[in-house]
Enzyme design. Sequence first.
Site, PDB file in Angstrom:
ATOM      1  N   ARG A   1      -9.068   3.521  -5.527  1.00  0.00           N
ATOM      2  CA  ARG A   1     -10.424   3.311  -5.037  1.00  0.00           C
ATOM      3  C   ARG A   1     -11.092   4.649  -4.762  1.00  0.00           C
ATOM      4  O   ARG A   1     -10.418   5.616  -4.401  1.00  0.00           O
ATOM      5  CB  ARG A   1     -10.349   2.474  -3.755  1.00  0.00           C
ATOM      6  CG  ARG A   1     -11.668   1.918  -3.318  1.00  0.00           C
ATOM      7  CD  ARG A   1     -11.485   0.913  -2.202  1.00  0.00           C
ATOM      8  NE  ARG A   1     -12.784   0.489  -1.708  1.00  0.00           N
ATOM      9  CZ  ARG A   1     -12.973  -0.139  -0.573  1.00  0.00           C
ATOM     10  NH1 ARG A   1     -11.948  -0.423   0.193  1.00  0.00           N
ATOM     11  NH2 ARG A   1     -14.172  -0.470  -0.197  1.00  0.00           N
TER      12      ARG A   1
ATOM     13  N   HIS B   1       0.833  -1.198   0.000  1.00  0.00           N
ATOM     14  CA  HIS B   1       0.000   0.000   0.000  1.00  0.00           C
ATOM     15  C   HIS B   1       0.873   1.256   0.000  1.00  0.00           C
ATOM     16  O   HIS B   1       0.403   2.341   0.311  1.00  0.00           O
ATOM     17  CB  HIS B   1      -0.891   0.027   1.250  1.00  0.00           C
ATOM     18  CG  HIS B   1      -1.938  -1.033   1.265  1.00  0.00           C
ATOM     19  ND1 HIS B   1      -1.739  -2.266   1.830  1.00  0.00           N
ATOM     20  CD2 HIS B   1      -3.192  -1.042   0.770  1.00  0.00           C
ATOM     21  CE1 HIS B   1      -2.827  -2.987   1.694  1.00  0.00           C
ATOM     22  NE2 HIS B   1      -3.729  -2.270   1.052  1.00  0.00           N
TER      23      HIS B   1
END
Length: 135
Positions: free
Chosen positions: A39, A17
């Site tokens: 996202r 991430h």
Amino acid sequence: VLKLWKTRQPQRLLKMHLPVFLVPQSLLDHKVKVIYIARNPKDVAVSYYNFYNMAKVHPDPGTWNSFLENFMDGKGESESVARRGLGLGAQLEELARSVSVPCLLHGSWYQHVKEWWELTHTHPVLYLFYEDMKE
């Protein structure tokens, strides 16, 4: 993390991430293929808030309104750490010690997605949107 990276077996897949500034330079130098999945920020904020409430190792996120304000402002500790020119190991250690704002360990969501998008112009990055993959 850095010790694990140096002693790892060759991999075909690495999930992370990390924002671009924390990605090991060797990955960027070798132009390793990357699939980046962005996202919707509304979904990210809700997911982050629920995660902070569940995982008690993180600071208390406070109220939804204060958390959302921190998210929208991109409040986090990592950008100031990275700008000091520390190595990856030292950055990660300092991040672990310094995070006090209950939001965004890696700084601004907006900055995160923007830097990965900009990398598509110079590196083999397939930039996808999570919502498009669900269909």
